[in-house]
Design an enzyme around this catalytic site. Structure first.
Site, PDB file in Angstrom:
ATOM      1  CB  SER A  84     -23.881  73.800  14.175  1.00  0.00           C
ATOM      2  OG  SER A  84     -24.711  73.144  15.092  1.00  0.00           O
ATOM      3  CD  GLU A 185     -21.400  52.597  19.154  1.00  0.00           C
ATOM      4  OE1 GLU A 185     -21.638  52.670  20.381  1.00  0.00           O
ATOM      5  OE2 GLU A 185     -22.211  52.156  18.332  1.00  0.00           O
ATOM      6  CG  HIS A 247     -28.975  74.629  12.726  1.00  0.00           C
ATOM      7  ND1 HIS A 247     -28.406  75.621  13.509  1.00  0.00           N
ATOM      8  CD2 HIS A 247     -28.148  73.547  12.834  1.00  0.00           C
ATOM      9  CE1 HIS A 247     -27.302  75.150  14.074  1.00  0.00           C
ATOM     10  NE2 HIS A 247     -27.129  73.911  13.673  1.00  0.00           N
TER      11      HIS A 247
END
Length: 270
Positions: A84, A185, A247
């Site tokens: 990925s 974040e 996945h």
């Protein structure tokens, strides 16, 4: 950036890069199998696992980090495996630094743009925006148990397997409270970059490194259009399919994943 890594075995090197929200320990069982014959390096990419945090998180950043690690460990003739996000990083590394690699394995992702102009997969962007929003809204410090965290996260992430995977990024702090290993974040601020292709829209030269794409049967990340365009970017490649897996194919069907991977490694005489 000086990345954290785990190392096992000896022989020709195999370097493994995890995906978004993952870490090197997700690949321990695969790594142990491969380490019977090879030197295996499992990497925590920036803002993940035990590696340092940064406000920036682009594929260019991650390739630079990896190049530094290759130099530190004096790696050459390596096989680079990426899943990925890790597959996008690995592909850009192969494009920029092919001289370090004997082979490349890209698991369940296409690292290039599919349309007639640069774009982001809007559906996947929405999926990850929802996940990131759920992680940002999770009151980790105040939680009394992992069960509390799982329950709170279920509102935005209903799939229990995905929640369990995400919550592996929670650790116990010295004061007994929970905290993130993941830099949520920074991932939120750089999400658009992460959802974008890692390879340039127009490449000057095809990637010559021998490459294996491993597609998951039940995943939407490698569709027919993407598979058909691999030859535009890679000159020497094969595509193998892992059945009965989504996945996270290396975790959902590790036996078949290892089988197709080992066949490719054997073809490289690794």
């Amino acid at each position: 950036m000086d990345l954290f890594y785990r190392e096992m075995g000896s022989g020709e090197p195999i370097v493994i890069l995890h995906g978004l929200y993952g870490a090197s320990d997700n690949w321990m069982s695969i790594g142990r199998e491969l380490s019977v014959q090879n030197r295996v390096i499992l990497v925590d990419q920036r803002n993940h696992g035990h590696s340092p945090h940064s406000i920036t998180h682009t594929y260019s950043n991650m390739v630079s980090d990896l190049h530094q690690l290759f130099g530190k460990l004096s790696l050459k003739n390596a096989v680079l495996i990426g899943h990925s996000m890790g597959g996008k990083t690995a592909s850009l590394f192969a494009y920029q630094y092919p001289e370090f690699l004997k082979g490349l394995v890209v698991a369940d992702i296409v690292p290039f743009n599919l349309g007639s102009k640069p774009s982001i997969d809007k559906e996947q962007m929405l999926v990850h925006q929802k996940i990131i929003s759920g992680l940002l809204n999770l009151d980790v410090k105040s939680a009394n148990s992992r069960g509390d965290l799982d329950s709170a996260l279920s509102v935005s992430v209903p799939n229990k397997m995905v929640r369990q995977f995400l919550l592996k990024n929670i650790k116990r702090e010295d004061d007994g409270s929970f905290g993130w290993m993941l830099n949520v974040e920074a991932l939120s601020q750089n999400l658009e970059s992460l959802m974008s292709p890692s390879l340039p829209y127009e490449i000057k030269n095809q990637i010559l490194v021998r490459t294996q794409f491993i597609k998951s049967e039940k995943s939407p990340y490698m569709n027919a259009e993407g598979t058909a365009r691999i030859g535009d970017y890679f000159s020497n490649y094969r595509v193998d399919v892992v059945s009965n897996a989504g996945h996270w194919l290396h975790a959902e069907n590790p036996r078949e994943f290892l089988s197709v991977l080992s066949e490719f490694l054997s073809s490289l005489n690794v």
